[in-house]
Design an enzyme around this catalytic site. Structure first.
Site, PDB file in Angstrom:
ATOM      1  CB  SER A 132    -111.411 -16.235-114.054  1.00  0.00           C
ATOM      2  OG  SER A 132    -111.313 -14.567-114.994  1.00  0.00           O
ATOM      3  CE  LYS A 169    -108.408 -13.046-116.550  1.00  0.00           C
ATOM      4  NZ  LYS A 169    -109.827 -12.704-115.476  1.00  0.00           N
ATOM      5  CB  SER A 198    -112.823 -12.682-113.280  1.00  0.00           C
ATOM      6  OG  SER A 198    -113.695 -13.907-113.425  1.00  0.00           O
TER       7      SER A 198
END
Ligand code: GLN
Length: 489
Positions: A156, A81, A180
Site C-alpha cells: 500500500s 506516507k 506494504s
C-alpha cells in the site's frame, strides 16, 4: 556539484556533500521540489507537498550547519506516507473519510526524524487505510510505477516507493502490515525495510491491523535505510507494544563481514506461483552472497501456504475494530441529510469508505461475530502460532531467511482489481514475517522483462543488523539498486 546530480544521490552522499559545502540543504530541497512539481503529477505519488515549510526548514538547517551544528539527518529530505500524523498538515490515509483531517500532533516516527534534522517534502499517496497491494484503492487515484506508467508500483505504500524510485526524494517512510513496504520496494527497484514488530513506535500511525502494522523506510541503498532506521526506532511510552531494547548503531556496524552467515532458502517459496525468471534472479543473488562467504541451507516453512488466508482473517478482524472509530461525530467525513442517528452513521461510513475498506470491515465483523468466531478468528490465531513456530524452528538452523519478495514483477493497473483473491495472493511471500513479527527487507536483485524484482531477507526478532549487513554487502557487489527509470534520469 551540478544541481542535476542531487536527485540521484543517496542520503549518505547528500550528507557528505553538504558537510563538504558542495551544496546547501536549500539547494537540495529546491532541486527536489522542482522535480516533484515536474514529475509528481504523472506518478500521482504525493497527496500533499509541503514546499513552503520545507524551504523554511532548509534555510534553518543551513544556518545551523554554518555555525558547526550537526544532527544525523540535518537538512536531509524525505517524505512521509500519508498515514503518519503530521501536526497541522493533512493526514488523509488516502480516504475520503479523513479528507479533512488535520492532526494536532506528530506521530512518534515523524517526531523522531524531525528531531534528527530531517526535512519533510510532503505526504505520499497510498492505498486507502493501507489496504491493498497495488495502490489503486486510494481516494486520490492510483499511483503509477516509474518504470512503466501503465503498471502498478505495488501497495500500500506505493506513493513513497514511486517517489523514491523516480528520484523525487531520496527516502520515505512507509508501513507494512502484510508487505506494504517490501512489495512496492521490489516492484519499483528500491530498498525497503520493515523492522521487527515493536521496534518502531506506532503512536500516531493510523491503525489498520494493530498486531501486524509496523513502520519502516524506503531508500535507494541499504546504507540509507540503516541511517534512517536508527533515527526512527526506539522505545516509546506512548505505544504499549513498543519494546524497550536499545537501538544498535545500524550504520556503524553495516560493514561487518557475512562470512559464515547461514542463510535459509525456503523450499516452499519456489513453487508453481513463482515466475521462473524471478526465481532465477533470486538464485543468482544468493550466489553473490555465497561468494561473500554466506552458507545457503534449504529450509522448510511447512505452514507458510496458510499465511494468506490467516492474514486476511486476522487483519480484517482488527481493521473492523480499528475503523469503528470513524463515525462522523468528532472528526473526518460527515454525511449530510440524514433522518436519524442510525442513518447518520450509515451514510457517513457508506459514503466515507471505499469498496476495499468496506469489504474488509464486513469480513472482519463476520469472522468476529458470535457464531463464527471459533471457526474463523480463533482458528486463524492458532494457525498464526503454527506459522510463528515454523519460523522459530527455521531460525534454530539459520541466521537469515531468503526468498523472492513477490511472485512476479509489476502488474498492470486494473489487472487484479476485479479479483480480490488474485490481488491478495501477491502478498504470499511477505505476510509470514508480519504474522510472526519478524523484520524483513527487500532489495533490488535484477530485472525481469525490463522491470525490477526484489530479493527478500527475513531476520530473527530484533535482527535488523544482520539484514542490513547482508543487504549492504550485496549492494557493494551489484548495481541493481543504482538503476533509475529512463524517463526520470
Ligand atoms: N496487501 C496487504 C493488504 O492489502 C498488505 C497491506 C499492508 O501491508 N499495509 O492488506
Amino acid at each position: 556539484m551540478p544541481a542535476q546530480n542531487i536527485q540521484n544521490m543517496t542520503l549518505c552522499a547528500l550528507k557528505q556533500g553538504m558537510s563538504e559545502k558542495e551544496f546547501t540543504s536549500l539547494e537540495v530541497i529546491e532541486t527536489l521540489l522542482t522535480r516533484i512539481s515536474e514529475h509528481g503529477g504523472s506518478l500521482n505519488a504525493f497527496i500533499t507537498v509541503t514546499a513552503e515549510q520545507a524551504i523554511t526548514e532548509a534555510k534553518n538547517a543551513d544556518k545551523l550547519m554554518a555555525v558547526g551544528k550537526n544532527k544525523p539527518l540535518l537538512g536531509l529530505p524525505l517524505a512521509h506516507k500519508d498515514l503518519f500524523c503530521t501536526d497541522g498538515i493533512l493526514t488523509s490515509c488516502a480516504s475520503k473519510m479523513l479528507h479533512n483531517f488535520i492532526p494536532p500532533y506528530d506521530a512518534s516516527v515523524v517526531k523522531n526524524l524531525k528531531a534528527s534534522g530531517a526535512i519533510m517534502l510532503g505526504k505520499t499517496n497510498m492505498d486507502e487505510f493501507a489496504m491493498g497491494s497495488s495502490n489503486e484503492t486510494s481516494y486520490y487515484g492510483s499511483v503509477k510505477n516509474p518504470w512503466n506508467l501503465e503498471l502498478s508500483p505495488g501497495g500500500s505504500s506505493g506513493g513513497s516507493a514511486s517517489a523514491v524510485a523516480a528520484c523525487l526524494v531520496p527516502a520515505a517512510t512507509g508501513t507494512d502490515t502484510g508487505g506494504s513496504i517490501r512489495q512496492p520496494a521490489a516492484l519499483t527497484g528500491i530498498t525497503g525495510i520493515k523492522p521487527t514488530y515493536g521496534r518502531v513506535s506506532r503512536f500516531g500511525m493510523i491503525a489498520f491491523a494493530s498486531s501486524l502494522d509496523q513502520g519502516g523506510v524506503f531508500a535507494r541503498s541499504v546504507e540509507d535505510a540503516a541511517l534512517l532506521l536508527g533515527e526512527m526506532a526506539g522505545f516509546d511510552e506512548n505505544d504499549s507494544t513498543s519494546v524497550d531494547v536499545p537501538v544498535p548503531d545500524y550504520l556503524g556496524s553495516i560493514n561487518q563481514s557475512i562470512k559464515g552467515l547461514k542463510i535459509g532458502l525456503v523450499r516452499q517459496y519456489f513453487d508453481a506461483g513463482l515466475d521462473d525468471n524471478n526465481a532465477k534472479a533470486v538464485r543468482e543473488a544468493l550466489e553473490v552472497l555465497e561468494d561473500q562467504g554466506a552458507e545457503i541451507i534449504e529450509i522448510d516453512l511447512p505452514n507458510i501456504e496458510l499465511s494468506v488466508p490467516t492474514y486476511y482473517v486476522v487483519a480484517s478482524a482488527e481493521c473492523s475494530s480499528n475503523l469503528s472509530r470513524y463515525d462522523g461525530v468528532r472528526f473526518g467525513y460527515r454525511a449530510e441529510n440524514y433522518k436519524d442517528l442510525n442513518e447518520f452513521y450509515c451514510k457517513t461510513r457508506g459514503e466515507g469508505f471505499g469498496a476495499e475498506v468496506k469489504r474488509r470491515i464486513m469480513t472482519g465483523t463476520y469472522v468476529l461475530s458470535a457464531g463464527y468466531y471459533d471457526a474463523y478468528y480463533l482458528k486463524a490465531q492458532k494457525v498464526r502460532q503454527l506459522i510463528s513456530q515454523d519460523f522459530k524452528n527455521a531460525f534454530s538452523k539459520v541466521d537469515l531467511i531468503a526468498g523472492p519478495t513477490t511472485p512476479s514483477p509489476a502488474f498492470a493497473l486494473g489487472a487484479k482489481m476485479d479479483d480480490p483473491i488474485e490481488m491478495y495472493l501477491n502478498d504470499i511471500y511477505t505476510i509470514g514475517a508480519n504474522l510472526a513479527g519478524l523484520p524483513g527487507m527487500s532489495i533490488p536483485c535484477g530485472f525481469v522483462n525490463d522491470l525490477p524484482v526484489g530479493l527478500q531477507l527475513v531476520g530473527k526478532h530484533f535482527g535488523e543488523e544482520s539484514l542490513l549487513q547482508c543487504g549492504h554487502r550485496y549492494q557493494q557487489k551489484t548495481d541493481w539498486h543504482t538503476r533509475v527509470p529512463e524517463r526520470f534520469k
